[in-house]
Design a protein around this motif. Structure first.
Motif, PDB file in Angstrom:
ATOM      1  N   TYR A  50       0.827  -1.208   0.000  1.00 38.89           N
ATOM      2  CA  TYR A  50       0.000   0.000   0.000  1.00 38.89           C
ATOM      3  C   TYR A  50       0.862   1.259   0.000  1.00 38.89           C
ATOM      4  N   ILE A  51       1.974   1.236   0.717  1.00 42.65           N
ATOM      5  CA  ILE A  51       2.888   2.375   0.728  1.00 42.65           C
ATOM      6  C   ILE A  51       3.523   2.547  -0.653  1.00 42.65           C
ATOM      7  N   TYR A  52       3.889   1.440  -1.283  1.00 41.15           N
ATOM      8  CA  TYR A  52       4.449   1.492  -2.629  1.00 41.15           C
ATOM      9  C   TYR A  52       3.440   2.082  -3.606  1.00 41.15           C
ATOM     10  N   GLU A  53       2.199   1.652  -3.496  1.00 43.94           N
ATOM     11  CA  GLU A  53       1.138   2.178  -4.361  1.00 43.94           C
ATOM     12  C   GLU A  53       0.923   3.672  -4.118  1.00 43.94           C
ATOM     13  N   LEU A  54       0.990   4.111  -2.876  1.00 44.84           N
ATOM     14  CA  LEU A  54       0.850   5.524  -2.552  1.00 44.84           C
ATOM     15  C   LEU A  54       1.952   6.347  -3.210  1.00 44.84           C
ATOM     16  N   PHE A  55       3.204   5.891  -3.099  1.00 44.21           N
ATOM     17  CA  PHE A  55       4.305   6.632  -3.704  1.00 44.21           C
ATOM     18  C   PHE A  55       4.205   6.647  -5.227  1.00 44.21           C
ATOM     19  N   GLU A  56       3.765   5.562  -5.820  1.00 38.16           N
ATOM     20  CA  GLU A  56       3.572   5.536  -7.272  1.00 38.16           C
ATOM     21  C   GLU A  56       2.485   6.517  -7.688  1.00 38.16           C
ATOM     22  N   THR A  57       1.414   6.598  -6.933  1.00 39.60           N
ATOM     23  CA  THR A  57       0.329   7.522  -7.239  1.00 39.60           C
ATOM     24  C   THR A  57       0.801   8.960  -7.127  1.00 39.60           C
ATOM     25  N   ILE A  58       1.568   9.267  -6.087  1.00 45.68           N
ATOM     26  CA  ILE A  58       2.100  10.616  -5.917  1.00 45.68           C
ATOM     27  C   ILE A  58       3.055  10.945  -7.042  1.00 45.68           C
ATOM     28  N   GLN A  59       3.874   9.981  -7.427  1.00 44.21           N
ATOM     29  CA  GLN A  59       4.823  10.197  -8.509  1.00 44.21           C
ATOM     30  C   GLN A  59       4.096  10.468  -9.824  1.00 44.21           C
ATOM     31  N   ASN A  60       3.045   9.721 -10.102  1.00 40.11           N
ATOM     32  CA  ASN A  60       2.283   9.942 -11.325  1.00 40.11           C
ATOM     33  C   ASN A  60       1.505  11.257 -11.266  1.00 40.11           C
ATOM     34  N   LEU A  61       1.061  11.634 -10.085  1.00 44.73           N
ATOM     35  CA  LEU A  61       0.307  12.870  -9.939  1.00 44.73           C
ATOM     36  C   LEU A  61       1.152  14.088 -10.249  1.00 44.73           C
ATOM     37  N   PHE A  62       2.379  14.091  -9.756  1.00 46.72           N
ATOM     38  CA  PHE A  62       3.248  15.227  -9.975  1.00 46.72           C
ATOM     39  C   PHE A  62       4.128  15.069 -11.210  1.00 46.72           C
ATOM     40  N   GLY A  63       4.043  13.951 -11.891  1.00 40.30           N
ATOM     41  CA  GLY A  63       4.797  13.739 -13.123  1.00 40.30           C
ATOM     42  C   GLY A  63       6.287  13.694 -12.943  1.00 40.30           C
ATOM     43  N   LEU A  64       6.721  13.075 -11.871  1.00 39.38           N
ATOM     44  CA  LEU A  64       8.166  12.993 -11.607  1.00 39.38           C
ATOM     45  C   LEU A  64       8.798  11.835 -12.324  1.00 39.38           C
TER      46      LEU A  64
END
Length: 64
Positions: A50-64
């Protein structure tokens, strides 16, 4: 996140605390510590995806 995960984490916390208290009162502090550590590791294995999924979502949200 599933509600069952929260209940499983709560159940592990309750069981670990009861077992740890019983072991401490019987003079086995080492086993109580290892029981607490095992409970922590078990919960971390459940939470890491779940933490991995959260970081992936944040990364995709900000386009990093």
């Amino acid at each position: 996140m599933d509600v069952n995960l929260i209940f499983r984490i709560a159940a592990v916390g309750i069981l670990v605390s009861v077992i740890s208290q019983v072991l401490k009162h019987s003079g086995r502090e080492e086993h109580a510590f290892l029981t607490s550590l095992a409970g922590l590791v078990l919960v971390l294995f459940w939470i890491v995806p779940y933490i991995y999924e959260l970081f992936e979502t944040i990364q995709n949200l900000f386009g990093l």
